[in-house]
Write an enzyme that holds these catalytic residues in place. Sequence first.
Site, PDB file in Angstrom:
ATOM      1  N   LYS A  13      -4.561   8.663 -20.049  1.00 47.34           N
ATOM      2  CA  LYS A  13      -4.655   9.241 -21.391  1.00 47.34           C
ATOM      3  C   LYS A  13      -3.338   9.041 -22.148  1.00 47.34           C
ATOM      4  O   LYS A  13      -2.946   7.917 -22.367  1.00 47.34           O
ATOM      5  CB  LYS A  13      -5.075  10.704 -21.283  1.00 47.34           C
TER       6      LYS A  13
ATOM      7  N   TYR B  22     -11.701  19.972 -16.725  1.00 42.85           N
ATOM      8  CA  TYR B  22     -12.168  18.595 -16.728  1.00 42.85           C
ATOM      9  C   TYR B  22     -13.384  18.467 -15.803  1.00 42.85           C
ATOM     10  O   TYR B  22     -13.323  18.792 -14.619  1.00 42.85           O
ATOM     11  CB  TYR B  22     -11.049  17.640 -16.274  1.00 42.85           C
TER      12      TYR B  22
ATOM     13  N   ASP C 225      -3.068  20.844 -14.447  1.00 45.94           N
ATOM     14  CA  ASP C 225      -3.494  19.594 -15.088  1.00 45.94           C
ATOM     15  C   ASP C 225      -2.958  19.641 -16.513  1.00 45.94           C
ATOM     16  O   ASP C 225      -3.430  20.398 -17.346  1.00 45.94           O
ATOM     17  CB  ASP C 225      -5.024  19.494 -15.058  1.00 45.94           C
TER      18      ASP C 225
ATOM     19  N   ARG D 119       0.830  -1.197   0.000  1.00 47.09           N
ATOM     20  CA  ARG D 119       0.000   0.000   0.000  1.00 47.09           C
ATOM     21  C   ARG D 119       0.873   1.259   0.000  1.00 47.09           C
ATOM     22  O   ARG D 119       0.476   2.306  -0.497  1.00 47.09           O
ATOM     23  CB  ARG D 119      -0.961   0.017   1.203  1.00 47.09           C
TER      24      ARG D 119
HETATM   25  C1  LIG Z   1      -9.470  12.064 -17.872  1.00 49.13           C
HETATM   26  C2  LIG Z   1      -9.038  13.332 -17.261  1.00 49.13           C
HETATM   27  C3  LIG Z   1      -8.978  13.492 -15.871  1.00 49.13           C
HETATM   28  C4  LIG Z   1      -9.412  12.386 -14.920  1.00 49.13           C
HETATM   29  O1  LIG Z   1      -8.539  11.300 -14.981  1.00 49.13           O
HETATM   30  P1  LIG Z   1      -8.979   9.759 -14.737  1.00 49.13           P
HETATM   31  O2  LIG Z   1      -7.728   9.018 -14.977  1.00 49.13           O
HETATM   32  O3  LIG Z   1     -10.093   9.436 -15.690  1.00 49.13           O
HETATM   33  O4  LIG Z   1      -9.446   9.674 -13.312  1.00 49.13           O
HETATM   34  C5  LIG Z   1      -8.531  14.705 -15.367  1.00 49.13           C
HETATM   35  N1  LIG Z   1      -8.165  15.712 -16.187  1.00 49.13           N
HETATM   36  C6  LIG Z   1      -8.219  15.597 -17.527  1.00 49.13           C
HETATM   37  C7  LIG Z   1      -7.807  16.744 -18.376  1.00 49.13           C
HETATM   38  C8  LIG Z   1      -8.655  14.412 -18.110  1.00 49.13           C
HETATM   39  O5  LIG Z   1      -8.726  14.309 -19.440  1.00 49.13           O
END
Ligand SMILES: *Cc1c(COP(=O)(O)O)cnc(C)c1O
Length: 389
Positions: free
Chosen positions: A207, A109, A182, A56
């Site tokens: 992604k 997002y 982000d 963990r």
């Molecule tokens: C998909 C996404 C998220 C969330 O991520 P997950 O891996 O689906 O939890 C956050 N920010 C952006 C820009 C995203 O495309």
Amino acid sequence: MDNSHLPPDASAETFAAQGGGGHDPETGAVLPAVQFATTYLRDPDNAYSSGYSYRRDDNPNVRQAEAVLRRLEGTDGPALLYSSGMSAAISLFLALPLPARILAPEVMYWGLRQWLKLDGPRHGITTTFVDFADPDAVAAALTQDRPNLVWIETPGNPMWNITDIRSVAAQAHAAGALLACDSTVATPVHTRPLVLGADVVMHSVSKYLNGHSDVIAGALVFAEDGPLAQEAARNRRAMGPNLSPMEAMLLLRGMRTLHLRVRHQSAAALIVAQHFEGHARVEEVLYPGLPGRAGHNVAASQMTGGFGGMLSIRVKGGAAAAISVAAHTKVWTRATSLGGVESLLEHRASIEGEGTPVPDDLLRLSVGLEDVDDLIADLEQALDAFAHV
Ligand SMILES: *Cc1c(COP(=O)(O)O)cnc(C)c1O
């Protein structure tokens, strides 16, 4: 993994292409073994000299993937992998000293915006949403709200608004706030927010970084080790939303081709954007790589080698037209998410639901690795199909 043979000044691209470099010291294998153990032998003197005690807390495959992320973002600070992008971002929010105040973009997002709005207050976190393209609005919010964290997303999903990382970092720091970015869509191939002044980078690793639509993961990468990084690491240890060893391994494999994939996807996205700009059935193409668009110059100054693989098109004829186009594509897959090798498109307002700031004629496109001529021809026939309904 022993990676001593890579020169210390080898580029992040070299480091990523070799999955962090090196070979298994015991077998000579060019890939690390996947270490599934949940628990580790304690030394006779009661120490854990290997640095591992329980899964963990930590795992060697996860650590290796984190080492690649640190190189990609150009930092000596820590990287933390999580079991989703959402859990990475939320871990950061929960690490803020209370009462926590966040300044975040109006368009960002969706899942995180919802969390900040609905869940944040239950944890003592309040958020003000502002348009980051308006420096005066940002300055006013910084003075009024005294946030401890400024959160930006650039290019911002799904309108691909550009935020000037350098200038917002200066504004945030002058107001005593930290800046988190982000950077899921830009990827470290195009933008390194920490080098431009941000304090933390967050990725939905699900992604582009993994890139194959088969891992859900997230990451925080810090400019330096400090109270925020340590608190995030502490709450990750406490709750255990870190990555499984198998997924860390898949991620390491994905990152080996990160630069190749992202460069290709960005080049193809630009071709698609240029093709549909001014198209008779298209209201607007949203892509920061188009010279006429707001934010293009800032994007050009902070994105190297391309503008990313994401764009949106607004279809003439409103929501019905957009949904019909999505229904008629054969090469583009009608699905949420982005950054994989297969091209995806999505009627974004449908998934975001009520209260979304996204126009209802907008289709979000994630450009994959297919032949760009096939992608364009497929959209052309789908636009044509609606016109004849
Ligand atoms: C998909 C996404 C998220 C969330 O991520 P997950 O891996 O689906 O939890 C956050 N920010 C952006 C820009 C995203 O495309």
